[in-house]
Design a protein around this motif. Structure first.
Motif, PDB file in Angstrom:
ATOM      1  N   SER A 194       0.825  -1.212   0.000  1.00 48.14           N
ATOM      2  CA  SER A 194       0.000   0.000   0.000  1.00 48.14           C
ATOM      3  C   SER A 194       0.858   1.260   0.000  1.00 48.14           C
ATOM      4  CB  SER A 194      -0.912  -0.001   1.228  1.00 48.14           C
ATOM      5  OG  SER A 194      -1.643   1.211   1.316  1.00 48.14           O
ATOM      6  N   ARG A 195       0.381   2.259  -0.759  1.00 52.85           N
ATOM      7  CA  ARG A 195       1.034   3.585  -0.783  1.00 52.85           C
ATOM      8  C   ARG A 195       0.168   4.624  -0.082  1.00 52.85           C
ATOM      9  NH1 ARG A 195       0.654   3.494  -7.108  1.00 52.85           N
ATOM     10  NH2 ARG A 195      -1.412   2.993  -6.328  1.00 52.85           N
ATOM     11  N   ALA A 196      -0.858   4.176   0.632  1.00 56.31           N
ATOM     12  CA  ALA A 196      -1.794   5.111   1.262  1.00 56.31           C
ATOM     13  C   ALA A 196      -1.091   6.046   2.237  1.00 56.31           C
ATOM     14  CB  ALA A 196      -2.903   4.342   1.966  1.00 56.31           C
ATOM     15  N   HIS A 197      -0.031   5.548   2.873  1.00 53.41           N
ATOM     16  CA  HIS A 197       0.679   6.384   3.853  1.00 53.41           C
ATOM     17  C   HIS A 197       1.452   7.522   3.189  1.00 53.41           C
ATOM     18  CE1 HIS A 197       3.552   3.482   2.318  1.00 53.41           C
ATOM     19  NE2 HIS A 197       4.549   4.169   2.842  1.00 53.41           N
ATOM     20  N   LEU A 198       1.601   7.447   1.859  1.00 53.02           N
ATOM     21  CA  LEU A 198       2.322   8.489   1.118  1.00 53.02           C
ATOM     22  C   LEU A 198       1.385   9.480   0.441  1.00 53.02           C
ATOM     23  CD1 LEU A 198       4.869   6.097  -0.648  1.00 53.02           C
ATOM     24  CD2 LEU A 198       5.292   7.468   1.408  1.00 53.02           C
ATOM     25  N   GLU A 199       0.087   9.350   0.703  1.00 56.99           N
ATOM     26  CA  GLU A 199      -0.905  10.121  -0.032  1.00 56.99           C
ATOM     27  C   GLU A 199      -0.746  11.629   0.157  1.00 56.99           C
ATOM     28  OE1 GLU A 199      -5.552  10.255   0.498  1.00 56.99           O
ATOM     29  OE2 GLU A 199      -4.997   8.468  -0.649  1.00 56.99           O
ATOM     30  N   LYS A 200      -0.480  12.080   1.384  1.00 58.73           N
ATOM     31  CA  LYS A 200      -0.357  13.520   1.631  1.00 58.73           C
ATOM     32  C   LYS A 200       0.790  14.127   0.840  1.00 58.73           C
ATOM     33  CE  LYS A 200      -2.418  13.586   6.257  1.00 58.73           C
ATOM     34  NZ  LYS A 200      -2.195  13.899   7.685  1.00 58.73           N
ATOM     35  N   ARG A 230      -7.423   0.617   1.297  1.00 60.20           N
ATOM     36  CA  ARG A 230      -7.271   2.025   0.937  1.00 60.20           C
ATOM     37  C   ARG A 230      -6.595   2.207  -0.421  1.00 60.20           C
ATOM     38  NH1 ARG A 230      -4.263   5.143   5.492  1.00 60.20           N
ATOM     39  NH2 ARG A 230      -4.836   6.902   4.128  1.00 60.20           N
ATOM     40  N   ASP A 231      -5.602   1.371  -0.710  1.00 61.22           N
ATOM     41  CA  ASP A 231      -4.878   1.491  -1.976  1.00 61.22           C
ATOM     42  C   ASP A 231      -5.027   0.188  -2.760  1.00 61.22           C
ATOM     43  OD1 ASP A 231      -3.223   2.039  -4.071  1.00 61.22           O
ATOM     44  OD2 ASP A 231      -1.354   1.995  -2.920  1.00 61.22           O
ATOM     45  N   ALA A 277       2.000  -1.104   4.447  1.00 59.70           N
ATOM     46  CA  ALA A 277       2.724  -0.005   3.800  1.00 59.70           C
ATOM     47  C   ALA A 277       4.052  -0.498   3.230  1.00 59.70           C
ATOM     48  CB  ALA A 277       2.979   1.107   4.817  1.00 59.70           C
TER      49      ALA A 277
END
Length: 321
Positions: A194-200, A230-231, A277
């Motif tokens: 997942s790349r959701a933690h890099l979204e911001k 999420r991703d 992540a």
């Protein structure tokens, strides 16, 4: 003294509302009919595999890990990914001789030298460790991945993008996440990078238009298909062999939205799914065209839901040999 009569509401307002409701209902029915009529029949890789002598997903595993790399015009980006992946896999095998692997590069109708580049790795590492499957016509990422998965020999099957955007060593994270899902029902489980933690951070680098498209796509995925992940689009996914057989045997979408259908099928089949992540770096040369690709994916998301809802697509249980 009689009171004057109350003014009556114009009939045009409720009539207009009724007309709009009728139009909306008609359009919904029309879209459902179009989705049902235009639904493709199931692809036939699984049936063809079972007839031939080539490795196929229906047979028992003979490797610990299969890595499937879909590749379309990737002569420039593929070497970096393959060097990193094979360096990691070779070191791991030296540390643990019982660890066996294969890398399957699926050349998706490329017009450049992708196949030639991939075959150089066959010569270097041997055809038992690196295999190249070339499709005559471009089928899309989902079609390429599906072809590679059906030719896999691994107990676990990893999808990995040819651009090397995800650090290959992060396979240990998705492996650990997969292990934590045990006990696996009927041996089935999926772990998604997942790349959701890099979204911001990614939003800060994108235009407002691309950010709006991204949020719109995420909403459609959540509303129509997959609510727990999420991703859905990260190309780094690890599946047990049993989970790969059940999901890819039922997969229809061959373009960008195939990940969403894959996870939608997994949820319908109650296959445990984890999300973890991973390190990810954007690599130049993406084949995704911002507006048209998102538009195509939005259409596919709607049709995924409608086609399963109307029975045009049905889930079928598959059995290993």
């Amino acid at each position: 003294m009689a009171l004057p009569p109350l003014p009556s509401l114009p009939l045009s307002l409720p009539a207009a509302a009724l007309a709009l409701a009728a139009l909306a209902a008609f359009l919904l029915v029309l879209v459902c009919v179009i989705a049902h009529v235009t639904a493709k029949t199931m692809p036939h890789e699984d049936a063809e595999c079972r007839k031939g002598s080539a490795p196929n997903l229906h047979d028992p595993a003979t490797r610990e890990l299969s890595v499937v790399v879909p590749s379309y015009n990737e002569e420039n980006r593929l070497p970096l990914m393959m060097d990193e992946a094979l360096d990691y896999l070779e070191k791991r095998q030296k540390q643990d001789p019982s660890f066996t692997y294969e890398v399957i590069v699926v050349n998706d109708g490329s017009k450049d030298q992708t196949a030639k580049v991939a075959k150089e790795y066959c010569k270097k590492y041997g055809s038992d460790k690196v295999r190249v499957i070339s499709l005559e016509k471009n089928r899309g990422k989902g079609g390429a991945v599906r072809t590679g998965v059906f030719s896999s020999r691994g107990k676990r099957i990893l999808m990995a993008d040819a651009d090397g955007a995800t650090k290959f060593a992060d396979i240990e994270k998705v492996e650990e996440s997969l292990k934590n899902l045990q006990p696996w029902p009927e041996g089935m489980a999926i772990s998604c990078g997942s790349r959701a933690h890099l979204e911001k951070d990614s939003i800060a680098k994108r235009s407002y238009f691309r950010t709006l498209l991204m949020y719109g796509f995420h909403f459609l995925v959540w509303f129509l298909c997959v609510k727990e992940i999420r991703d859905t689009q990260c190309g780094f996914k690890l599946l047990t062999r049993e989970a790969a057989l059940q999901t890819f045997s039922n997969l229809h979408i061959e373009r960008w939205a195939f990940d969403v259908e894959l996870l939608y099928i997994a949820q319908r089949l109650k296959i445990p799914i984890a999300e973890v992540a991973v390190n990810w770096t954007e690599i130049e040369g993406s084949k995704l065209v911002p507006f048209w690709s998102w538009l195509q994916m939005g259409r596919d998301l709607l049709f995924i839901r409608l086609r399963y809802m109307t029975g045009a697509w049905k889930l079928e249980a598959k059995k290993c040999n």
